[in-house]
Design a protein around this motif. Structure first.
Motif, short mmCIF file in Angstrom:
data_model
loop_
_atom_site.label_atom_id
_atom_site.label_comp_id
_atom_site.label_asym_id
_atom_site.label_seq_id
_atom_site.Cartn_x
_atom_site.Cartn_y
_atom_site.Cartn_z
N SER A 48 23.72 -4.57 -2.58
CA SER A 48 23.53 -5.50 -3.12
C SER A 48 25.11 -5.79 -4.35
O SER A 48 25.61 -4.62 -4.04
CB SER A 48 22.60 -6.00 -3.95
N GLY A 76 16.07 -0.12 -11.33
CA GLY A 76 15.06 -1.39 -11.45
C GLY A 76 15.71 -2.29 -12.65
O GLY A 76 14.67 -2.94 -13.43
N ARG A 79 17.73 -5.07 -13.01
CA ARG A 79 17.22 -5.65 -11.93
C ARG A 79 16.62 -7.02 -12.25
O ARG A 79 16.21 -7.77 -11.79
CB ARG A 79 17.04 -5.49 -10.28
N ASP A 80 14.83 -6.30 -12.49
CA ASP A 80 13.88 -6.70 -12.86
C ASP A 80 14.98 -7.59 -14.10
O ASP A 80 13.72 -8.72 -14.28
CB ASP A 80 12.78 -5.62 -13.62
N LEU A 82 17.06 -9.77 -14.78
CA LEU A 82 17.46 -10.58 -14.05
C LEU A 82 16.70 -11.24 -13.27
O LEU A 82 16.99 -13.01 -13.60
CB LEU A 82 18.94 -10.62 -13.18
N SER A 83 16.50 -10.76 -12.66
CA SER A 83 14.66 -11.67 -11.49
C SER A 83 14.08 -12.92 -12.48
O SER A 83 13.89 -13.14 -12.16
CB SER A 83 14.67 -10.79 -11.49
N SER A 84 14.06 -11.57 -13.54
CA SER A 84 12.91 -12.38 -15.14
C SER A 84 13.23 -13.78 -15.59
O SER A 84 12.45 -14.67 -15.38
CB SER A 84 11.72 -11.52 -15.59
N ARG A 86 15.39 -14.92 -14.33
CA ARG A 86 15.96 -16.15 -13.20
C ARG A 86 14.67 -17.06 -12.99
O ARG A 86 14.52 -18.60 -12.33
CB ARG A 86 16.01 -15.55 -11.27
N SER A 87 13.71 -16.01 -12.41
CA SER A 87 11.79 -16.91 -12.90
C SER A 87 11.94 -17.87 -13.99
O SER A 87 11.62 -19.22 -13.60
CB SER A 87 10.74 -16.14 -12.51
N SER A 88 12.74 -17.17 -14.97
CA SER A 88 11.72 -18.24 -15.66
C SER A 88 12.95 -19.17 -15.98
O SER A 88 12.65 -20.61 -16.00
CB SER A 88 12.41 -17.53 -17.60
N THR A 102 12.44 -17.45 -22.21
CA THR A 102 13.42 -17.74 -21.37
C THR A 102 15.08 -17.29 -22.59
O THR A 102 16.15 -16.30 -22.78
CB THR A 102 13.75 -18.77 -20.41
#
Length: 324
Positions: A48, A76, A79-80, A82-84, A86-88, A102
């Motif tokens: 990625s 990680g 990555r974790d 950024l993923s959190s 995005r979900s928020s 957020t």
């Protein structure tokens, strides 16, 4: 030589024996039909973009401390985070409002983005002052080796001389600049202009003053015009001629005996990395990721203004209002 197959068609070769041996091996495999990929091309095809950025940063790391921080992000942590985030953000969009969670996630990433930029590029520390204040000697003492020429003749440093080192595990670039005075010739004038340019882009400015001489006319304007600079009185091994005229926040050092140098390094560290990095904190590593975090923050602010606008709402809410 070590050969690693990374995909069906890609190999990595790790060679030993010097540049001539490596060039010979490359020439042989190219002659047999191989295509040599520059650094970053192969990872970009197999991993990625985030991993590519982190791997490149890890290769560029110059200290154990910065390498450890980057390694933690690649395991990680980033990555974790950024993923959190995005979900928020997606959850906020579904509700038509921005949440405190957020904002908190975004604030943490923004908080460490400047540190993330410097993990590979380091911080710029520029020493300046009038001639013969001991800037070159102090640069050598801070760097731990003789990089600048030291002489009694004023104007010896005619241009910017830089040295790479690390303070408490943080990479820095020390720059010893030409003494600030009316230039004696064209070469020295060019050096002084270059020094002024370096000062504009410095992360930390260190004003070096000769404490063994009474205040000189050139010293006072430098103190007045650079209130944010870290003021250092050099030549502490000689009798003090400034006395109470010294700024209270200034430091005393001797580049000759190294007296006060550890305290100066500690003060520099407090300027470049004033806040300790918490365990597990997400750090946007490198300028690319740091810029993206700031771009996300800017987009979130624009979205927040739009969400607060009376004429906008999510499509699902708009449909419900029409049906009612």
């Amino acid at each position: 030589m070590v050969v690693c197959r990374v995909t069906e068609t890609d190999l990595e070769l790790y060679c030993h024996g010097g540049r001539a041996a490596v060039d010979r091996i490359i020439g042989e495999v190219v002659a047999r039909g191989a295509v040599v990929a520059t650094r970053g091309v192969l990872p970009a095809r197999t991993t990625s973009r985030l991993d590519v950025e982190l791997n490149a940063a890890l290769v560029a790391a110059t200290t154990r401390r910065t390498a450890n921080i980057i390694h933690n992000q690649s395991c990680g942590v980033l990555r974790d985070a950024l993923s959190s985030l995005r979900s928020s953000i997606l959850h906020d969009l579904s509700l038509g409002q921005t949440s405190a969670s957020t904002a908190s996630l975004m604030a943490e990433l923004v908080r460490w983005q400047e540190l993330g930029r410097r993990l590979t590029s380091g911080w710029s520390i520029v020493l300046f002052g009038r001639p013969n204040a001991g800037k070159s000697s102090l640069t050598n003492a801070l760097a731990g080796y003789e990089r600048s020429i030291v002489a009694e003749q004023p104007g010896t440093t005619r241009d910017v001389v830089s040295a790479e080192t690390a303070f408490d595990g943080w990479p820095v670039l020390l720059s010893d600049t030409a003494g600030r005075r009316a230039a004696g010739d064209t070469i020295e004038a060019t050096g002084i202009r270059h020094a002024e340019s370096m000062l504009l882009g410095a992360d930390v400015r260190v004003l070096v003053i000769d404490g063994s001489e009474a205040p000189q006319p050139e010293d006072l304007p430098l103190l007045r015009d650079n209130p944010e600079a870290l003021v250092v009185f050099n030549k502490a091994d000689l009798p003090d001629r400034w006395g109470l005229a010294r700024p209270q926040s200034s430091l005393s050092v001797s580049a000759t005996t190294a007296k006060g140098v550890p305290e100066l390094i500690a003060a520099l560290v407090s300027r470049i990395a004033p806040h300790p990095l918490p365990q597990g904190a997400a750090v946007p590593v490198g300028p690319g990721l740091a810029d993206e975090v700031l771009a996300i923050q800017s987009a979130m602010r624009a979205l927040h203004r739009r969400l607060r606008s009376a004429d906008w709402m999510p499509c699902c809410l708009r449909s419900e209002r029409r049906s009612s």
